[in-house]
Design a protein around this motif. Sequence first.
Motif, mmCIF file in Angstrom:
data_model
loop_
_atom_site.group_PDB
_atom_site.id
_atom_site.type_symbol
_atom_site.label_atom_id
_atom_site.label_comp_id
_atom_site.label_asym_id
_atom_site.label_seq_id
_atom_site.Cartn_x
_atom_site.Cartn_y
_atom_site.Cartn_z
ATOM 1 N N PRO A 82 0.721 -1.310 -0.071
ATOM 2 C CA PRO A 82 -0.070 -0.168 -0.004
ATOM 3 C C PRO A 82 0.891 1.266 0.024
ATOM 4 O O PRO A 82 1.945 1.333 0.648
ATOM 5 C CB PRO A 82 -0.811 -0.278 1.324
ATOM 6 N N LYS A 83 0.359 2.313 -0.749
ATOM 7 C CA LYS A 83 1.149 3.446 -0.722
ATOM 8 C C LYS A 83 0.769 4.595 0.307
ATOM 9 O O LYS A 83 -0.414 4.320 0.715
ATOM 10 C CB LYS A 83 0.750 4.254 -2.053
ATOM 11 N N ASP A 84 1.821 5.131 0.706
ATOM 12 C CA ASP A 84 1.374 6.164 1.653
ATOM 13 C C ASP A 84 0.436 7.157 1.217
ATOM 14 O O ASP A 84 0.710 7.661 0.300
ATOM 15 C CB ASP A 84 2.428 6.655 2.336
ATOM 16 N N ALA A 85 -0.388 7.606 2.251
ATOM 17 C CA ALA A 85 -1.179 8.964 1.750
ATOM 18 C C ALA A 85 -0.333 10.129 1.682
ATOM 19 O O ALA A 85 0.419 10.220 2.547
ATOM 20 C CB ALA A 85 -2.081 8.845 2.788
ATOM 21 N N THR A 86 -0.706 11.074 0.935
ATOM 22 C CA THR A 86 -0.140 12.298 0.709
ATOM 23 C C THR A 86 -0.799 13.204 2.085
ATOM 24 O O THR A 86 -1.667 12.958 2.410
ATOM 25 C CB THR A 86 -0.570 12.889 -0.389
ATOM 26 N N GLU A 87 0.131 14.198 2.117
ATOM 27 C CA GLU A 87 -0.266 15.339 3.270
ATOM 28 C C GLU A 87 -1.813 15.791 2.823
ATOM 29 O O GLU A 87 -2.560 15.914 3.866
ATOM 30 C CB GLU A 87 0.862 16.417 3.091
ATOM 31 N N GLU A 88 -1.986 16.054 1.657
ATOM 32 C CA GLU A 88 -3.443 16.677 1.404
ATOM 33 C C GLU A 88 -4.571 15.536 1.719
ATOM 34 O O GLU A 88 -5.466 15.849 2.265
ATOM 35 C CB GLU A 88 -3.663 16.992 -0.087
ATOM 36 N N GLU A 89 -4.237 14.241 1.507
ATOM 37 C CA GLU A 89 -5.158 13.217 1.762
ATOM 38 C C GLU A 89 -5.185 12.920 2.973
ATOM 39 O O GLU A 89 -6.584 12.793 3.674
ATOM 40 C CB GLU A 89 -4.727 11.859 1.111
ATOM 41 N N ARG A 90 -4.403 13.142 3.947
ATOM 42 C CA ARG A 90 -4.303 12.952 5.442
ATOM 43 C C ARG A 90 -5.159 14.171 5.944
ATOM 44 O O ARG A 90 -5.890 13.813 6.958
ATOM 45 C CB ARG A 90 -2.790 12.839 5.897
ATOM 46 N N ASN A 91 -4.824 15.199 5.510
ATOM 47 C CA ASN A 91 -5.644 16.439 5.993
ATOM 48 C C ASN A 91 -7.014 16.331 5.797
ATOM 49 O O ASN A 91 -7.940 16.507 6.331
ATOM 50 C CB ASN A 91 -4.909 17.503 5.537
ATOM 51 N N ALA A 92 -7.451 15.908 4.416
ATOM 52 C CA ALA A 92 -8.913 15.696 4.063
ATOM 53 C C ALA A 92 -9.536 14.820 4.974
ATOM 54 O O ALA A 92 -10.655 15.077 5.483
ATOM 55 C CB ALA A 92 -8.898 15.394 2.655
ATOM 56 N N ALA A 93 -8.917 13.613 5.161
ATOM 57 C CA ALA A 93 -9.554 12.595 6.057
ATOM 58 C C ALA A 93 -9.689 13.220 7.428
ATOM 59 O O ALA A 93 -10.644 12.767 8.125
ATOM 60 C CB ALA A 93 -8.830 11.395 6.101
ATOM 61 N N LEU A 94 -8.731 14.006 7.942
ATOM 62 C CA LEU A 94 -8.600 14.388 9.367
ATOM 63 C C LEU A 94 -9.849 15.455 9.628
ATOM 64 O O LEU A 94 -10.474 15.396 10.500
ATOM 65 C CB LEU A 94 -7.275 14.917 9.700
ATOM 66 N N GLY A 95 -9.999 16.187 8.280
ATOM 67 C CA GLY A 95 -11.028 17.242 8.439
ATOM 68 C C GLY A 95 -12.343 16.262 8.261
ATOM 69 O O GLY A 95 -13.193 17.018 9.155
ATOM 70 N N ASP A 96 -12.510 15.415 7.716
ATOM 71 C CA ASP A 96 -13.841 14.899 7.686
ATOM 72 C C ASP A 96 -14.008 14.185 9.173
ATOM 73 O O ASP A 96 -15.122 13.977 9.595
ATOM 74 C CB ASP A 96 -13.672 13.564 6.523
ATOM 75 N N LEU A 97 -13.187 13.671 9.707
ATOM 76 C CA LEU A 97 -13.460 12.866 10.955
ATOM 77 C C LEU A 97 -13.512 13.952 12.011
ATOM 78 O O LEU A 97 -14.497 13.859 13.038
ATOM 79 C CB LEU A 97 -12.049 12.280 11.516
ATOM 80 N N ASP A 98 -12.923 15.448 11.910
ATOM 81 C CA ASP A 98 -13.267 16.305 13.035
ATOM 82 C C ASP A 98 -14.765 16.721 12.702
ATOM 83 O O ASP A 98 -15.351 16.965 13.686
ATOM 84 C CB ASP A 98 -12.315 17.338 12.529
ATOM 85 N N MET A 99 -15.204 16.887 11.436
ATOM 86 C CA MET A 99 -16.511 17.323 11.254
ATOM 87 C C MET A 99 -17.452 16.425 11.614
ATOM 88 O O MET A 99 -18.574 16.432 12.311
ATOM 89 C CB MET A 99 -16.750 17.589 9.831
ATOM 90 N N TRP A 100 -17.065 14.979 11.468
ATOM 91 C CA TRP A 100 -17.958 13.845 11.934
ATOM 92 C C TRP A 100 -18.146 13.972 13.515
ATOM 93 O O TRP A 100 -19.212 13.791 14.069
ATOM 94 C CB TRP A 100 -17.587 12.433 11.741
ATOM 95 N N VAL A 101 -16.952 14.158 14.210
ATOM 96 C CA VAL A 101 -16.873 14.245 15.790
ATOM 97 C C VAL A 101 -17.862 15.445 16.229
ATOM 98 O O VAL A 101 -18.531 15.356 17.099
ATOM 99 C CB VAL A 101 -15.316 14.506 16.269
ATOM 100 N N GLU A 102 -17.552 16.475 15.589
ATOM 101 C CA GLU A 102 -18.530 17.957 15.931
ATOM 102 C C GLU A 102 -19.914 17.403 15.696
ATOM 103 O O GLU A 102 -20.773 17.727 16.623
ATOM 104 C CB GLU A 102 -18.024 18.874 15.152
ATOM 105 N N SER A 103 -20.258 16.893 14.706
ATOM 106 C CA SER A 103 -21.767 16.665 14.517
ATOM 107 C C SER A 103 -22.208 15.629 15.717
ATOM 108 O O SER A 103 -23.493 15.750 15.923
ATOM 109 C CB SER A 103 -22.073 15.951 13.193
ATOM 110 N N ILE A 104 -21.602 14.680 15.878
ATOM 111 C CA ILE A 104 -21.996 13.600 17.030
ATOM 112 C C ILE A 104 -22.086 14.371 18.302
ATOM 113 O O ILE A 104 -22.874 14.084 19.111
ATOM 114 C CB ILE A 104 -21.055 12.332 16.865
ATOM 115 N N GLN A 105 -21.286 15.059 18.487
ATOM 116 C CA GLN A 105 -20.980 15.941 19.785
ATOM 117 C C GLN A 105 -22.554 16.710 19.930
ATOM 118 O O GLN A 105 -23.002 16.813 20.895
ATOM 119 C CB GLN A 105 -19.708 16.866 20.172
ATOM 120 N N LYS A 106 -22.732 17.329 18.942
ATOM 121 C CA LYS A 106 -24.013 18.457 18.912
ATOM 122 C C LYS A 106 -25.016 17.598 19.191
ATOM 123 O O LYS A 106 -26.089 17.745 19.768
ATOM 124 C CB LYS A 106 -24.208 19.095 17.714
#
Length: 141
Positions: free
Chosen positions: A63-87
């Motif tokens: 498997p290839k390592d994710a690029t910095e952009e892909e990691r940031n996008a995935a982390l951003g999605d996770l953060d949005m999901w966490v916020e929605s669950i907390q709300k």
Amino acid sequence: MADAGAIEEWKLDFEYVRDCKDKRELRKIVKRLRAEPFYPDLQKLAEKKLAEVDPSSKLLNKPKDATEEERNAALGDLDMWVESIQKKDERITNRAKSNASYVPSVPPIRGSRAFELNRKRKMKPNLATLPSSEGSSRDAS
């Protein structure tokens, strides 16, 4: 009796791997070394030798390592999901606090003591509370 994919112990050797030209044998060695990762240097050598003998082997695909952009996008999605669950959690908690005195008009859970007591009371009506006209009609029949 060893299974078909088994490799003999004596074949897990640096000299044997260096001299081996059989791609089936090398695949078995690589699989065995990956399953039991006690010899990382031998595993690297076996993978390198397999790459020389059979460069198109599926075992070499990593498997290839994710690029910095892909990691940031995935982390951003996770953060949005966490916020929605907390709300949602806050809304549920607030609703429960505001409705703390609310008792739903549903019957008690089956098997609970309250249900059994209510059921016994309904099954055995108190004859003293019946109007006299009803009582007299029963006696007449």
